[in-house]
Design an enzyme around this catalytic site. Sequence first.
Site, PDB file in Angstrom:
ATOM      1  N   ASP A 147       0.955  -1.201  -0.014  1.00 14.70           N
ATOM      2  CA  ASP A 147       0.115  -0.053  -0.048  1.00 14.70           C
ATOM      3  C   ASP A 147       0.973   1.135  -0.027  1.00 14.70           C
ATOM      4  O   ASP A 147       1.680   1.255   0.687  1.00 14.70           O
ATOM      5  CB  ASP A 147      -0.910   0.039   1.135  1.00 14.70           C
ATOM      6  CG  ASP A 147      -1.850   1.117   1.374  1.00 14.70           C
ATOM      7  OD1 ASP A 147      -3.073   0.858   0.464  1.00 14.70           O
ATOM      8  OD2 ASP A 147      -1.603   2.278   1.847  1.00 14.70           O
ATOM      9  N   ASN A 186      -1.495  13.134  -4.647  1.00 12.15           N
ATOM     10  CA  ASN A 186      -2.723  13.480  -5.707  1.00 12.15           C
ATOM     11  C   ASN A 186      -3.157  15.007  -5.265  1.00 12.15           C
ATOM     12  O   ASN A 186      -3.449  15.612  -6.303  1.00 12.15           O
ATOM     13  CB  ASN A 186      -3.792  12.811  -5.609  1.00 12.15           C
ATOM     14  CG  ASN A 186      -3.706  11.445  -6.394  1.00 12.15           C
ATOM     15  OD1 ASN A 186      -3.209  11.586  -7.460  1.00 12.15           O
ATOM     16  ND2 ASN A 186      -4.606  10.308  -5.931  1.00 12.15           N
ATOM     17  N   HIS A 203      -4.200  14.547 -10.050  1.00 13.28           N
ATOM     18  CA  HIS A 203      -4.567  13.214 -10.357  1.00 13.28           C
ATOM     19  C   HIS A 203      -3.752  12.755 -11.565  1.00 13.28           C
ATOM     20  O   HIS A 203      -3.585  11.396 -11.594  1.00 13.28           O
ATOM     21  CB  HIS A 203      -5.921  12.983 -10.488  1.00 13.28           C
ATOM     22  CG  HIS A 203      -6.756  13.232  -9.253  1.00 13.28           C
ATOM     23  ND1 HIS A 203      -6.764  12.350  -8.207  1.00 13.28           N
ATOM     24  CD2 HIS A 203      -7.490  14.208  -8.773  1.00 13.28           C
ATOM     25  CE1 HIS A 203      -7.469  12.508  -7.036  1.00 13.28           C
ATOM     26  NE2 HIS A 203      -7.787  13.962  -7.536  1.00 13.28           N
ATOM     27  N   GLU A 236      -4.630   2.540  -4.190  1.00 11.02           N
ATOM     28  CA  GLU A 236      -3.084   2.764  -4.275  1.00 11.02           C
ATOM     29  C   GLU A 236      -2.413   1.201  -3.357  1.00 11.02           C
ATOM     30  O   GLU A 236      -1.499   1.426  -2.843  1.00 11.02           O
ATOM     31  CB  GLU A 236      -2.619   3.787  -3.156  1.00 11.02           C
ATOM     32  CG  GLU A 236      -3.214   3.770  -1.638  1.00 11.02           C
ATOM     33  CD  GLU A 236      -4.303   4.554  -1.399  1.00 11.02           C
ATOM     34  OE1 GLU A 236      -4.689   4.718  -0.180  1.00 11.02           O
ATOM     35  OE2 GLU A 236      -4.960   5.210  -2.379  1.00 11.02           O
TER      36      GLU A 236
END
Length: 191
Positions: free
Chosen positions: A76, A84, A89, A119
């Site tokens: 992760d 972001n 993005h 993610e």
Amino acid sequence: MSVKNYSEDTTALKVAEQEREKLNKELLKSNRRLKTLALRDYETGLFNHRFLEDVMDAEFIRAKRYDQPLSLIMLDIDYFKSINNMYGHQFGNIVLLQLAKLLKKLVRRYDIVIRSSGEEFIIISPGIDRFQTLTLAQRILEEINLYNFGDRKSTVKLKVSIAVVSYPEEKMLKSEDLVEFAELILIKAKE
């Protein structure tokens, strides 16, 4: 009915039949393509969460049947939302694509790399035990730490949390248990 009309009708039927076969082939090809797209993540090209359930069950059954190890790495990206927010993005998508390519490069040819959520990535490694998987996970962490993710304007270093689980070491009865256990380890790693 004359011979001429019969011949014309037969020719028309053959043409219609050929056209129908051609359309059926195109339809089958389109359906295969759509099925493939439904199992792939749009941004990274990796398999997606929908694919995870099917492949995990199949690999777990195979591991049990042939008494072979099956390992899973769950990874992760920490603080990805802030990447972001800070860079946008589109930049985040570039980072995800670069990470996906890096992961594919680092694993064995028959390991399965999946983007399971925004993610979060999962690597399914059939046939390797916990020790080998821990070695792979360490190599992945080292490579990620060395890599500069981004584009020509901006680059970022990623911090990731990682979990490793292996069958039969974990003594799980179902493939879902293996994934859930990895999620619990990942939560602890993030803390």
